[in-house]
Motif scaffolding. Structure first.
Motif, short mmCIF file in Angstrom:
data_model
loop_
_atom_site.label_atom_id
_atom_site.label_comp_id
_atom_site.label_asym_id
_atom_site.label_seq_id
_atom_site.Cartn_x
_atom_site.Cartn_y
_atom_site.Cartn_z
N SER A 103 66.81 -2.11 34.83
CA SER A 103 68.12 -2.62 35.00
C SER A 103 68.60 -2.29 36.07
O SER A 103 67.89 -2.98 37.62
N PRO A 106 73.72 -5.89 33.59
CA PRO A 106 73.79 -5.50 34.74
C PRO A 106 74.94 -4.60 35.60
O PRO A 106 75.28 -4.29 34.26
N LEU A 107 74.47 -4.21 36.74
CA LEU A 107 75.26 -3.22 36.61
C LEU A 107 77.56 -3.64 37.54
O LEU A 107 77.17 -4.03 38.46
N GLY A 146 71.59 -5.70 26.45
CA GLY A 146 71.73 -6.95 27.33
C GLY A 146 71.06 -8.37 26.80
O GLY A 146 69.73 -8.10 26.67
N TYR A 199 72.29 -6.15 21.35
CA TYR A 199 73.26 -5.94 21.32
C TYR A 199 74.01 -6.45 22.65
O TYR A 199 73.59 -6.31 23.97
N ASP A 200 75.13 -7.70 22.75
CA ASP A 200 75.67 -8.12 24.37
C ASP A 200 77.19 -8.55 23.31
O ASP A 200 77.07 -9.47 23.10
N PRO A 201 77.89 -7.79 23.99
CA PRO A 201 79.39 -8.02 23.38
C PRO A 201 79.84 -9.14 23.98
O PRO A 201 80.70 -9.84 24.20
N HIS A 202 79.19 -9.72 25.38
CA HIS A 202 79.10 -11.36 25.88
C HIS A 202 79.19 -11.96 25.19
O HIS A 202 79.11 -13.56 25.50
N GLY A 258 70.54 -10.91 28.03
CA GLY A 258 70.37 -12.08 29.55
C GLY A 258 68.86 -12.66 29.34
O GLY A 258 67.97 -13.14 28.60
N ARG A 259 68.38 -13.08 30.80
CA ARG A 259 67.76 -13.47 30.79
C ARG A 259 66.19 -12.90 30.66
O ARG A 259 65.67 -13.05 29.61
N VAL A 290 64.19 2.37 37.96
CA VAL A 290 65.85 1.74 39.03
C VAL A 290 66.14 3.41 38.78
O VAL A 290 66.29 3.71 37.80
N GLY A 343 59.71 -3.77 39.10
CA GLY A 343 59.63 -5.10 37.90
C GLY A 343 59.63 -6.28 38.28
O GLY A 343 59.11 -7.23 37.55
N ALA A 344 59.83 -7.16 39.68
CA ALA A 344 59.63 -8.22 39.57
C ALA A 344 58.26 -8.24 40.88
O ALA A 344 58.26 -9.44 41.11
N ASN A 403 61.69 -13.71 38.44
CA ASN A 403 61.21 -13.02 37.96
C ASN A 403 61.82 -12.41 36.66
O ASN A 403 60.98 -11.43 36.16
N HIS A 455 69.01 -4.24 29.75
CA HIS A 455 68.82 -5.00 30.14
C HIS A 455 70.52 -5.61 30.87
O HIS A 455 70.53 -7.38 30.96
P1 NAD Z 1 71.61 -11.68 33.11
O1 NAD Z 1 72.87 -11.66 33.36
O2 NAD Z 1 70.93 -13.02 32.74
O3 NAD Z 1 71.75 -10.81 31.54
C1 NAD Z 1 72.64 -9.79 31.57
C2 NAD Z 1 73.31 -9.74 30.06
O4 NAD Z 1 73.69 -8.46 30.04
C3 NAD Z 1 74.22 -10.85 30.06
O5 NAD Z 1 73.32 -11.42 28.64
C4 NAD Z 1 75.31 -10.11 29.65
O6 NAD Z 1 76.55 -10.84 28.61
C5 NAD Z 1 74.51 -8.63 29.37
N1 NAD Z 1 75.91 -7.65 29.58
C6 NAD Z 1 76.86 -7.23 30.00
N2 NAD Z 1 77.65 -6.39 30.13
C7 NAD Z 1 77.14 -5.86 28.92
C8 NAD Z 1 77.06 -4.57 28.01
N3 NAD Z 1 77.94 -3.92 28.48
N4 NAD Z 1 76.21 -4.11 27.00
C9 NAD Z 1 75.78 -5.25 26.59
N5 NAD Z 1 75.57 -6.06 27.82
C10 NAD Z 1 76.38 -6.53 28.62
O7 NAD Z 1 70.39 -11.11 33.98
P2 NAD Z 1 68.97 -10.94 34.09
O8 NAD Z 1 68.67 -11.51 35.41
O9 NAD Z 1 68.43 -10.69 32.51
O10 NAD Z 1 68.84 -9.52 35.03
C11 NAD Z 1 69.36 -7.96 33.96
C12 NAD Z 1 69.63 -7.06 34.87
O11 NAD Z 1 67.54 -6.54 35.01
C13 NAD Z 1 70.19 -6.51 35.71
O12 NAD Z 1 70.99 -5.54 36.06
C14 NAD Z 1 68.79 -6.54 37.05
O13 NAD Z 1 69.62 -6.19 38.26
C15 NAD Z 1 67.82 -5.85 36.84
N6 NAD Z 1 67.24 -6.76 37.41
C16 NAD Z 1 65.90 -5.54 37.41
C17 NAD Z 1 64.60 -6.01 38.23
C18 NAD Z 1 63.84 -4.78 38.50
O14 NAD Z 1 62.61 -5.18 39.50
N7 NAD Z 1 63.57 -3.84 38.24
C19 NAD Z 1 64.29 -7.22 39.03
C20 NAD Z 1 65.11 -8.36 38.12
C21 NAD Z 1 66.19 -8.08 37.56
#
Ligand code: NAD
Length: 307
Positions: free
Chosen positions: A232, A205-206, A147, A170-173, A149-150, A258, A283-284, A96, A203
């Motif tokens: 997110s 996670p919670l 964030g 910005y992504d501290p990881h 991530g993906r 959200v 979103g998805a 998604n 973007h």
């Molecule tokens: P992911 O795990 O691939 O990426 C998340 C990124 O956030 C990681 O790179 C991680 O290092 C980073 N991160 C963690 N803590 C952080 C911080 N304090 N500051 C900055 N970066 C930080 O996740 P994803 O698949 O890209 O999903 C991201 C978000 O989207 C999630 O919250 C997920 O629940 C949400 N999401 C929403 C929908 C929707 O329908 N709206 C659908 C899918 C996912």
């Protein structure tokens, strides 16, 4: 031996057909839909969406070998119990991300072009007042992605490729180099990203660490002409604070998919704000992502059962 698969909620028909090709499928919805209790001791695989799958249920599913989540969040599944029984819990992380990333731009464009107000102007005889709706282009602006991530990385690709935007990440990881590899310029801190971006999009996670990541101090750093996009998880941005910022015109617009509580309560402070565009966690929700999620979950189940 024919395996028994329980599909709790509607999913794409093609995935049900795929499962049916080599297993017996019991549906938990529609005419003839059955409660999981009726087949619990014999079920080999459960395919869930967002409904809770509590520990007590997993415990009684004595034949259970795999749980597949249509989507990514697993907060609805009792992971401890699944782990104790060594039952794999599959997710569909890649399915998604494109849809969510595109929705970011749907919200960013809607907020930047006053789309919700524009629509109501047309419907209510205020066509001639369009001068009040001057918007802003995304082209060539700066997007701050929190964030990488993906989904965040896909947002960076679309922003650069589609709108010639400069992306700050910005992504501290991640290391600065890893952020650069995704096409974003790393910022030394979140404050810099917030204070210099035209669009800010979240973007992460919670988690206990990200709850309230954007609060009063952070929102006060954003530029008055900027737009905030939140796809997110509810709780990452403090809603009362965002509502106050919007009411006082401290941001040009915001798009939110959200919420802390879903559905949000009837008196939610965002509802009175016409510079915000709100969507019900969609979103998805595209045909393509729904199909991909269903097919990935079904294939995952078949792999485990046959392996
Ligand atoms: P992911 O795990 O691939 O990426 C998340 C990124 O956030 C990681 O790179 C991680 O290092 C980073 N991160 C963690 N803590 C952080 C911080 N304090 N500051 C900055 N970066 C930080 O996740 P994803 O698949 O890209 O999903 C991201 C978000 O989207 C999630 O919250 C997920 O629940 C949400 N999401 C929403 C929908 C929707 O329908 N709206 C659908 C899918 C996912």
């Amino acid at each position: 031996m024919t395996h028994l698969v329980y599909v709790q909620r509607p999913i794409h028909e093609e995935a049900i057909e795929l499962l049916r090709s080599s297993t017996k499928v019991v549906l938990g919805f529609g005419p003839g839909g059955r409660d999981i209790e009726a087949i619990l001791p014999d079920v080999h695989a459960i395919l869930v969406r967002t409904d809770p799958l509590p520990a007590e249920l997993i415990r009684r599913a004595r034949s259970l070998r795999v749980i597949a989540r249509h989507g990514v969040g697993v907060d609805n599944i009792a992971l401890d119990e699944a782990n104790r029984r060594c039952i794999p819990v599959l997710i569909t992380p890649e399915a998604n991300l494109r849809s969510v990333a595109e929705h970011v731009f749907a919200l960013a464009l809607a907020a930047s072009r006053n789309l919700m107000r524009a629509d109501s102007f047309v419907r209510t005889g205020r066509f001639a007042e369009r001068d009040r709706l001057a918007g802003r282009e995304l082209f060539g602006g700066r997007i701050g992605v929190i964030g990488i991530g993906r989904i965040g990385a896909e947002v960076v690709r679309i922003a650069r490729g589609g709108f010639a935007m400069q992306a700050l990440g910005y992504d501290p990881h991640l290391t600065p180099e890893e952020i650069r590899q995704q096409g974003a310029e790393p910022t030394e801190n979140l404050d810099k990203l917030l204070s210099t971006s035209d669009i800010v999009t979240v973007h992460v996670p919670l988690t206990p660490k990200t709850r309230g990541l954007l609060g009063a101090r952070e929102l006060s750093l954003m530029r008055p002409e900027s737009v905030l996009v939140q796809t997110s998880r509810g709780g990452v941005i403090d809603e009362a604070t965002l509502a106050a910022a919007m009411r006082e015109g401290r941001l040009a617009g915001a798009g939110v998919d959200v919420f802390e509580q879903e559905p949000p309560p009837e008196d939610h402070p965002f509802f009175g704000m016409n510079s915000m565009v709100l969507t019900p966690h969609i979103g998805a929700h595209t045909r393509q992502a729904m199909r991909r999620m269903a097919m990935a979950a079904a294939r995952g189940i078949l792999d485990v059962l046959s392996g």
